[in-house]
Design a protein around this motif. Structure first.
Motif, short mmCIF file in Angstrom:
data_model
loop_
_atom_site.label_atom_id
_atom_site.label_comp_id
_atom_site.label_asym_id
_atom_site.label_seq_id
_atom_site.Cartn_x
_atom_site.Cartn_y
_atom_site.Cartn_z
N LEU A 206 0.85 -1.19 0.00
CA LEU A 206 0.00 0.00 0.00
C LEU A 206 0.88 1.24 0.00
O LEU A 206 1.99 1.22 0.53
CB LEU A 206 -0.89 0.03 1.25
N SER A 207 0.38 2.31 -0.59
CA SER A 207 1.10 3.59 -0.55
C SER A 207 0.12 4.72 -0.74
O SER A 207 -0.97 4.54 -1.30
CB SER A 207 2.19 3.63 -1.65
N ARG A 208 0.49 5.90 -0.25
CA ARG A 208 -0.33 7.08 -0.47
C ARG A 208 -0.19 7.54 -1.90
O ARG A 208 0.88 7.53 -2.48
CB ARG A 208 0.09 8.21 0.48
N SER A 209 -1.30 7.94 -2.49
CA SER A 209 -1.31 8.48 -3.84
C SER A 209 -2.32 9.61 -3.89
O SER A 209 -3.53 9.37 -3.89
CB SER A 209 -1.67 7.39 -4.85
N GLY A 210 -1.81 10.83 -3.89
CA GLY A 210 -2.72 11.97 -3.86
C GLY A 210 -3.52 11.97 -2.58
O GLY A 210 -2.97 11.90 -1.47
N ASP A 211 -4.84 11.99 -2.71
CA ASP A 211 -5.73 12.03 -1.55
C ASP A 211 -6.12 10.64 -1.07
O ASP A 211 -6.81 10.50 -0.06
CB ASP A 211 -6.99 12.82 -1.92
N GLY A 212 -5.67 9.59 -1.80
CA GLY A 212 -6.12 8.25 -1.46
C GLY A 212 -4.98 7.27 -1.22
O GLY A 212 -3.84 7.65 -0.95
N ILE A 213 -5.32 5.99 -1.32
CA ILE A 213 -4.38 4.90 -1.12
C ILE A 213 -4.26 4.11 -2.43
O ILE A 213 -5.26 3.80 -3.07
CB ILE A 213 -4.84 3.96 0.01
N LEU A 214 -3.02 3.80 -2.79
CA LEU A 214 -2.76 2.99 -3.97
C LEU A 214 -2.56 1.54 -3.53
O LEU A 214 -1.74 1.25 -2.67
CB LEU A 214 -1.51 3.50 -4.69
N PHE A 215 -3.34 0.65 -4.12
CA PHE A 215 -3.25 -0.77 -3.81
C PHE A 215 -2.33 -1.44 -4.82
O PHE A 215 -2.64 -1.52 -6.01
CB PHE A 215 -4.64 -1.41 -3.84
N ARG A 216 -1.18 -1.93 -4.36
CA ARG A 216 -0.16 -2.46 -5.24
C ARG A 216 -0.24 -3.99 -5.34
O ARG A 216 -0.96 -4.64 -4.59
CB ARG A 216 1.23 -2.05 -4.74
N ARG A 217 0.53 -4.50 -6.29
CA ARG A 217 0.57 -5.94 -6.50
C ARG A 217 1.02 -6.63 -5.21
O ARG A 217 1.97 -6.22 -4.57
CB ARG A 217 1.52 -6.29 -7.64
N GLY A 218 0.34 -7.69 -4.86
CA GLY A 218 0.64 -8.44 -3.65
C GLY A 218 -0.34 -8.19 -2.52
O GLY A 218 -0.46 -9.01 -1.61
N PHE A 219 -1.07 -7.05 -2.58
CA PHE A 219 -2.00 -6.75 -1.50
C PHE A 219 -3.13 -7.77 -1.43
O PHE A 219 -3.47 -8.27 -0.34
CB PHE A 219 -2.60 -5.35 -1.65
N CYS A 220 -3.73 -8.09 -2.56
CA CYS A 220 -4.87 -9.01 -2.57
C CYS A 220 -4.46 -10.39 -2.08
O CYS A 220 -5.22 -11.05 -1.35
CB CYS A 220 -5.46 -9.10 -3.98
N GLU A 221 -3.27 -10.83 -2.48
CA GLU A 221 -2.77 -12.13 -2.00
C GLU A 221 -2.63 -12.12 -0.48
O GLU A 221 -3.03 -13.08 0.19
CB GLU A 221 -1.42 -12.45 -2.64
#
Length: 234
Positions: A206-221
């Motif tokens: 996970l990482s901050r992106s602008g006003d929200g959160i960016l869900f990166r590869r590996g999070f769902c797993e």
């Protein structure tokens, strides 16, 4: 008072666990399908950009006997680069968020069904309809049972006080942020912002992106594994 189960009822316990494992397998397979699709789409525009640049370099060599590396990208190249970047970040994050919300809903539905199942056998601490909380917190109150009383139930090892439950509560915070705040810190409640920041800071997917959160590869797993650990399928 708990009701003693017959052999046929115990058979259905086992069958229900098999069905649950099959559902988890489908979610795992879909993650792989989703990530493979995102990789394919990203590579498609990456290769398009490479082809367009190669074509432009060859034209420059023919016309000017050299390649001008300072020339800005053509509109076609810029579009390919933009699409590659969007798919790899923004589009991918949206797709993972959608999957995550679906996965979390599956967990909620499973826990509520488990409450109904145990209530039928008199193995809940309180009737489901009497619990004032909602979602997974409703299940937590309902499933506080005496393990001696519940010893005949195959699905009796849900731990609402361990590290697995803490991870599930973090997933709950993320899910509520996506669903109720639209993945926007501006829309989030003040008392939730610090909690979310802490979750993002310690989670590499996970990482901050602008006003929200960016869900990166590996999070769902990781989210799926957390759910498997919590309901003891690993």
């Amino acid at each position: 008072m708990a009701t003693k189960k017959s052999k046929i009822d115990k058979f259905y316990d086992t069958l229900n666990m098999v069905v649950l494992e099959e559902e988890i397998t489908l979610y795992r397979e879909y993650i792989q399908f989703m990530e493979n699709h995102l990789t394919d789409e990203t590579e498609k525009y990456q290769k398009l950009g490479i082809r367009l640049r190669k074509k432009r370099h060859e034209r420059h060599k023919q016309e000017y006997k050299q390649v001008d590396l300072t020339e800005p990208p053509s509109p076609e190249i810029a579009l390919a680069d933009t699409q590659e970047q969007k798919i790899a970040t923004v589009y991918a994050s949206i797709l993972r968020m959608s999957f995550f919300v679906s996965l979390y809903s599956f967990l909620e539905a499973y826990l509520i069904e488990e409450c109904r199942y145990r209530e039928h056998w008199g193995r809940t601490s309180i009737p489901l309809e009497d619990v004032i909380h909602g979602g997974i917190d409703k299940a937590k109150e309902c499933l506080k049972v005496d393990k001696q009383k519940d010893k005949d139930c195959l699905k009796n090892q849900i731990d609402f006080g361990g590290n697995e439950w803490r991870k599930i509560k973090e997933l709950q915070e993320l899910r509520n942020f996506v669903v109720h705040s639209g993945n926007s810190f501006d829309n989030a409640k003040e008392n939730k912002k610090e909690i979310l920041e802490q979750i993002v800071e310690k989670e590499q997917t996970l990482s901050r992106s602008g006003d929200g959160i960016l869900f990166r590869r590996g999070f769902c797993e990781k989210a799926l594994i957390a759910i498997e650990d919590f309901i003891n399928l690993t």
